[in-house]
Design an enzyme around this catalytic site. Structure first.
Site, PDB file in Angstrom:
ATOM      1  N   SER A 283      -1.679  11.505 -16.359  1.00 43.46           N
ATOM      2  CA  SER A 283      -2.591  11.477 -16.707  1.00 43.46           C
ATOM      3  C   SER A 283      -2.583  13.249 -17.281  1.00 43.46           C
ATOM      4  O   SER A 283      -2.193  14.287 -16.410  1.00 43.46           O
ATOM      5  CB  SER A 283      -3.435  11.802 -15.493  1.00 43.46           C
ATOM      6  OG  SER A 283      -4.792  12.234 -16.294  1.00 43.46           O
TER       7      SER A 283
ATOM      8  N   ASP B  33       0.871  -1.145  -0.085  1.00 43.53           N
ATOM      9  CA  ASP B  33      -0.095   0.387  -0.072  1.00 43.53           C
ATOM     10  C   ASP B  33       0.637   1.249   0.395  1.00 43.53           C
ATOM     11  O   ASP B  33       1.882   1.140   1.288  1.00 43.53           O
ATOM     12  CB  ASP B  33      -1.316  -0.035   0.944  1.00 43.53           C
ATOM     13  CG  ASP B  33      -1.942   1.220   1.110  1.00 43.53           C
ATOM     14  OD1 ASP B  33      -1.560   2.412   0.783  1.00 43.53           O
ATOM     15  OD2 ASP B  33      -2.960   1.207   2.210  1.00 43.53           O
TER      16      ASP B  33
ATOM     17  N   LYS C 208     -15.048   8.401  -6.738  1.00 38.64           N
ATOM     18  CA  LYS C 208     -16.165   8.915  -8.227  1.00 38.64           C
ATOM     19  C   LYS C 208     -16.799   9.846  -8.429  1.00 38.64           C
ATOM     20  O   LYS C 208     -17.028  10.397  -7.095  1.00 38.64           O
ATOM     21  CB  LYS C 208     -16.933   7.538  -8.215  1.00 38.64           C
ATOM     22  CG  LYS C 208     -15.849   6.543  -7.837  1.00 38.64           C
ATOM     23  CD  LYS C 208     -16.116   5.338  -9.272  1.00 38.64           C
ATOM     24  CE  LYS C 208     -15.617   3.821  -9.150  1.00 38.64           C
ATOM     25  NZ  LYS C 208     -14.791   4.196 -10.837  1.00 38.64           N
TER      26      LYS C 208
ATOM     27  N   LYS D 251      -1.997  14.426 -10.355  1.00 34.96           N
ATOM     28  CA  LYS D 251      -0.808  13.911 -11.659  1.00 34.96           C
ATOM     29  C   LYS D 251      -0.445  15.302 -11.945  1.00 34.96           C
ATOM     30  O   LYS D 251       0.734  14.976 -12.068  1.00 34.96           O
ATOM     31  CB  LYS D 251      -2.512  13.611 -12.001  1.00 34.96           C
ATOM     32  CG  LYS D 251      -3.088  11.959 -12.615  1.00 34.96           C
ATOM     33  CD  LYS D 251      -1.972  10.553 -12.006  1.00 34.96           C
ATOM     34  CE  LYS D 251      -2.814   9.829 -11.723  1.00 34.96           C
ATOM     35  NZ  LYS D 251      -1.631   8.638 -11.462  1.00 34.96           N
TER      36      LYS D 251
ATOM     37  N   ASN E  81       2.674   2.390 -11.245  1.00 34.62           N
ATOM     38  CA  ASN E  81       0.555   2.696 -11.534  1.00 34.62           C
ATOM     39  C   ASN E  81      -0.347   2.781 -10.352  1.00 34.62           C
ATOM     40  O   ASN E  81      -0.925   3.473 -10.914  1.00 34.62           O
ATOM     41  CB  ASN E  81       1.087   1.767 -11.871  1.00 34.62           C
ATOM     42  CG  ASN E  81      -1.067   0.873 -12.997  1.00 34.62           C
ATOM     43  OD1 ASN E  81      -1.447   1.936 -14.014  1.00 34.62           O
ATOM     44  ND2 ASN E  81      -1.412   0.531 -11.532  1.00 34.62           N
TER      45      ASN E  81
ATOM     46  N   TYR F  24      -7.672  15.028  -8.265  1.00 33.33           N
ATOM     47  CA  TYR F  24      -6.941  14.263  -8.883  1.00 33.33           C
ATOM     48  C   TYR F  24      -5.881  14.855 -10.240  1.00 33.33           C
ATOM     49  O   TYR F  24      -4.608  14.200 -10.168  1.00 33.33           O
ATOM     50  CB  TYR F  24      -8.304  13.105  -9.655  1.00 33.33           C
ATOM     51  CG  TYR F  24      -7.441  12.349 -11.235  1.00 33.33           C
ATOM     52  CD1 TYR F  24      -6.698  10.991 -10.280  1.00 33.33           C
ATOM     53  CD2 TYR F  24      -7.305  12.134 -12.047  1.00 33.33           C
ATOM     54  CE1 TYR F  24      -6.007   9.859 -10.946  1.00 33.33           C
ATOM     55  CE2 TYR F  24      -6.768  10.983 -12.582  1.00 33.33           C
ATOM     56  CZ  TYR F  24      -6.358   9.861 -12.739  1.00 33.33           C
ATOM     57  OH  TYR F  24      -5.677   9.293 -13.397  1.00 33.33           O
ATOM     58  N   GLY F  25      -6.384  15.434 -10.910  1.00 33.88           N
ATOM     59  CA  GLY F  25      -5.835  16.298 -11.857  1.00 33.88           C
ATOM     60  C   GLY F  25      -4.840  17.229 -11.262  1.00 33.88           C
ATOM     61  O   GLY F  25      -3.796  17.564 -10.826  1.00 33.88           O
TER      62      GLY F  25
ATOM     63  N   ARG G  29     -10.818   1.274 -20.121  1.00 30.70           N
ATOM     64  CA  ARG G  29     -11.875   1.327 -19.411  1.00 30.70           C
ATOM     65  C   ARG G  29     -11.489  -0.281 -17.931  1.00 30.70           C
ATOM     66  O   ARG G  29     -10.520  -0.898 -18.042  1.00 30.70           O
ATOM     67  CB  ARG G  29     -12.115  -0.216 -20.670  1.00 30.70           C
ATOM     68  CG  ARG G  29     -13.540   0.544 -21.538  1.00 30.70           C
ATOM     69  CD  ARG G  29     -13.763  -0.543 -22.222  1.00 30.70           C
ATOM     70  NE  ARG G  29     -13.311  -1.138 -23.536  1.00 30.70           N
ATOM     71  CZ  ARG G  29     -13.262  -0.770 -24.471  1.00 30.70           C
ATOM     72  NH1 ARG G  29     -12.568   0.234 -24.841  1.00 30.70           N
ATOM     73  NH2 ARG G  29     -11.374  -1.738 -24.871  1.00 30.70           N
ATOM     74  N   THR G  30     -11.530   1.012 -16.910  1.00 33.71           N
ATOM     75  CA  THR G  30     -10.516  -0.009 -16.040  1.00 33.71           C
ATOM     76  C   THR G  30     -12.226   0.609 -14.326  1.00 33.71           C
ATOM     77  O   THR G  30     -13.196   0.584 -14.717  1.00 33.71           O
ATOM     78  CB  THR G  30      -9.132   0.484 -15.610  1.00 33.71           C
ATOM     79  OG1 THR G  30      -9.493   2.021 -14.968  1.00 33.71           O
ATOM     80  CG2 THR G  30      -8.619   0.143 -16.548  1.00 33.71           C
TER      81      THR G  30
HETATM   82  N1  LIG Z   1      -8.202   4.486 -16.505  1.00 33.39           N
HETATM   83  C1  LIG Z   1      -8.218   5.417 -17.374  1.00 33.39           C
HETATM   84  O1  LIG Z   1      -8.692   6.122 -17.762  1.00 33.39           O
HETATM   85  C2  LIG Z   1      -6.981   6.543 -16.587  1.00 33.39           C
HETATM   86  C3  LIG Z   1      -6.664   7.948 -17.751  1.00 33.39           C
HETATM   87  C4  LIG Z   1      -5.197   8.244 -17.215  1.00 33.39           C
HETATM   88  C5  LIG Z   1      -4.219   7.527 -15.610  1.00 33.39           C
HETATM   89  N2  LIG Z   1      -5.388   6.625 -15.338  1.00 33.39           N
HETATM   90  C6  LIG Z   1      -3.862   6.236 -14.393  1.00 33.39           C
HETATM   91  O2  LIG Z   1      -3.286   5.213 -14.781  1.00 33.39           O
HETATM   92  C7  LIG Z   1      -3.183   4.287 -13.632  1.00 33.39           C
HETATM   93  C8  LIG Z   1      -3.475   2.514 -13.010  1.00 33.39           C
HETATM   94  O3  LIG Z   1      -5.531   2.689 -12.798  1.00 33.39           O
HETATM   95  P1  LIG Z   1      -6.560   2.161 -13.865  1.00 33.39           P
HETATM   96  O4  LIG Z   1      -6.767   3.018 -14.672  1.00 33.39           O
HETATM   97  O5  LIG Z   1      -5.809   0.701 -14.027  1.00 33.39           O
HETATM   98  O6  LIG Z   1      -7.297   1.772 -12.213  1.00 33.39           O
HETATM   99  P2  LIG Z   1      -7.965   1.170 -11.347  1.00 33.39           P
HETATM  100  O7  LIG Z   1      -8.005  -0.048 -12.128  1.00 33.39           O
HETATM  101  O8  LIG Z   1      -8.471   1.248 -10.391  1.00 33.39           O
HETATM  102  O9  LIG Z   1      -6.478   0.452 -10.647  1.00 33.39           O
HETATM  103  C9  LIG Z   1      -5.745   1.028  -9.495  1.00 33.39           C
HETATM  104  C10 LIG Z   1      -4.632  -0.046  -9.155  1.00 33.39           C
HETATM  105  O10 LIG Z   1      -4.117   1.038  -8.035  1.00 33.39           O
HETATM  106  C11 LIG Z   1      -3.653   0.328  -7.084  1.00 33.39           C
HETATM  107  N3  LIG Z   1      -3.748   1.618  -5.530  1.00 33.39           N
HETATM  108  C12 LIG Z   1      -4.608   2.128  -5.135  1.00 33.39           C
HETATM  109  N4  LIG Z   1      -4.464   2.461  -3.909  1.00 33.39           N
HETATM  110  C13 LIG Z   1      -3.604   2.448  -4.212  1.00 33.39           C
HETATM  111  C14 LIG Z   1      -2.796   2.702  -2.430  1.00 33.39           C
HETATM  112  N5  LIG Z   1      -2.947   3.144  -2.178  1.00 33.39           N
HETATM  113  N6  LIG Z   1      -1.391   1.177  -2.759  1.00 33.39           N
HETATM  114  C15 LIG Z   1      -1.305   1.107  -3.487  1.00 33.39           C
HETATM  115  N7  LIG Z   1      -1.576   0.530  -4.678  1.00 33.39           N
HETATM  116  C16 LIG Z   1      -3.075   0.826  -4.723  1.00 33.39           C
HETATM  117  C17 LIG Z   1      -5.443  -0.818  -6.386  1.00 33.39           C
HETATM  118  O11 LIG Z   1      -5.435  -1.345  -5.897  1.00 33.39           O
HETATM  119  P3  LIG Z   1      -6.912  -1.703  -5.219  1.00 33.39           P
HETATM  120  O12 LIG Z   1      -7.831  -2.870  -6.384  1.00 33.39           O
HETATM  121  O13 LIG Z   1      -6.637  -2.734  -4.200  1.00 33.39           O
HETATM  122  O14 LIG Z   1      -8.033  -0.757  -5.129  1.00 33.39           O
HETATM  123  C18 LIG Z   1      -5.630  -0.956  -8.334  1.00 33.39           C
HETATM  124  O15 LIG Z   1      -4.512  -1.848  -8.500  1.00 33.39           O
HETATM  125  C19 LIG Z   1      -3.776   4.785 -12.303  1.00 33.39           C
HETATM  126  O16 LIG Z   1      -2.464   5.704 -12.115  1.00 33.39           O
HETATM  127  C20 LIG Z   1      -4.569   5.778 -12.775  1.00 33.39           C
HETATM  128  O17 LIG Z   1      -4.411   7.466 -12.593  1.00 33.39           O
HETATM  129  C21 LIG Z   1      -6.189   5.930 -15.421  1.00 33.39           C
END
Ligand SMILES: NC(=O)c1ccc[n+]([C@@H]2O[C@H](COP(=O)([O-])OP(=O)(O)OC[C@H]3O[C@@H](n4cnc5c(N)ncnc54)[C@H](OP(=O)(O)O)[C@@H]3O)[C@@H](O)[C@H]2O)c1
Length: 278
Positions: free
Chosen positions: A148, A72, A105, A204, A99, A200-201, A234-235
């Site tokens: 981001s 964490d 939300k 980042k 990552n 968030y913005g 799509r996550t």
């Molecule tokens: N999806 C998008 O459109 C998008 C766009 C721009 C940037 N991003 C960036 O891409 C990265 C991955 O996001 P994603 O879209 O794959 O989102 P996601 O599916 O929500 O995955 C986020 C990951 O980060 C982990 N996490 C959150 N808080 C944490 C903490 N305190 N310590 C360790 N791990 C933690 C989550 O763990 P848990 O499963 O335990 O919650 C999960 O493994 C992020 O940095 C996000 O800001 C995403």
């Protein structure tokens, strides 16, 4: 995926991917294992990590190890335990993909929430990285910070504030500015000061500004340090909306992680394998 023609890594090359139990981090870890590196999957929840590791092992190249450890990034004790374990288990790492990230939300907005967002996305990523930098191995290690486009410089509406942010030369200065943002939300003045309404913005943006600082600091050691935006994927973070798959989002991160040492680039901000002016 098409990658560097000179394969500089092997099964002893260690790549750590934070938040790799799901989403973009999972896909990045899977691709790195597919390429034959030893991949360290990290997950806040060990059970979720085990499920991910089983799937990543199926995709891994022969000889590639897939390891798992709880992490964490916002919990100092968890970070310390992880770093101690990594040192013991592998001796160090060559690739770090920062990552792990978090976004509230909907319309949730407040000082406590901004504090939590900063504690994970900026302070947590920074703390882990600073503890792992001494363990970086090899002639050309890499750090990829998943940032981001939600944190482009243009989100800051005051020239004076943007000037101070871009003039900051240390992560402590950026951390102090994160505190200013949070205090501004608490007393209702953040907008007047030029801060955006995006926790968030802003977190980042700080990640991207810090990436440039770290790149400059580690250039002499020949460490490639870059930020990237995966695009809208799509996550779970996007509630599975988005025009890209998680794997498509991970592509640029893995491409940066495996770039040829001959193509040394550092301090950039990337998207779709291209340098983005941000
Ligand atoms: N999806 C998008 O459109 C998008 C766009 C721009 C940037 N991003 C960036 O891409 C990265 C991955 O996001 P994603 O879209 O794959 O989102 P996601 O599916 O929500 O995955 C986020 C990951 O980060 C982990 N996490 C959150 N808080 C944490 C903490 N305190 N310590 C360790 N791990 C933690 C989550 O763990 P848990 O499963 O335990 O919650 C999960 O493994 C992020 O940095 C996000 O800001 C995403």
């Amino acid at each position: 995926m098409a990658l560097a023609t000179d394969k500089w890594w092997d099964a002893n090359t260690v790549a750590v991917v934070t938040g790799s139990n799901k989403g973009i981090g999972f896909e990045a870890a899977r691709m790195l294992a597919e390429q034959g590196l030893t991949v360290v999957v990290t997950s806040r929840d060990v059970e979720a990590g085990k499920t991910a590791v089983a799937k990543i092992k199926e995709a891994a190249a022969p000889g590639a190890r897939v390891l798992l450890h709880q992490l964490d990034i916002a919990n100092a004790a968890s970070v310390d335990a992880f770093v101690a374990w990594l040192k013991q288990e592998t001796g160090g790492l060559t690739v770090l993909v920062n990552n792990a990230g978090f976004a509230y939300k909907g319309n949730i907005f407040g000082a406590d929430e901004a504090q939590t967002t900063m504690a994970i996305n900026f302070a947590g990523t920074r703390n882990l990285t600073e503890k792992l930098v001494p363990l970086l191995q090899g002639p050309c290690p890499r750090i990829v910070n998943v940032s981001s486009r939600a944190g482009l410089r243009s989100i800051i509406k005051s020239k004076e504030l943007l000037g101070r942010l871009t003039a900051a030369t240390s992560p402590d200065q950026l951390a102090a500015m994160a505190d200013e943002f949070i205090a501004g939300i608490r007393d209702g003045t953040y907008g007047k000061q030029g801060w955006p309404g995006s926790m968030y913005g802003t977190s980042k943006l700080l990640v991207s500004l810090w990436t440039a600082q770290l790149a400059a600091q580690l250039k002499e050691r020949h460490v490639m340090v870059n930020a990237m935006c995966p695009g809208w994927c799509r996550t779970d973070m996007s509630s599975q909306s988005g025009n890209k798959s998680a794997a498509e989002g991970a592509d640029t991160a893995v491409w940066l992680a495996l770039r040829s040492p001959q193509d040394f680039v550092t301090g950039g901000f990337w998207g779709e394998r291209s340098n983005i002016s941000w």
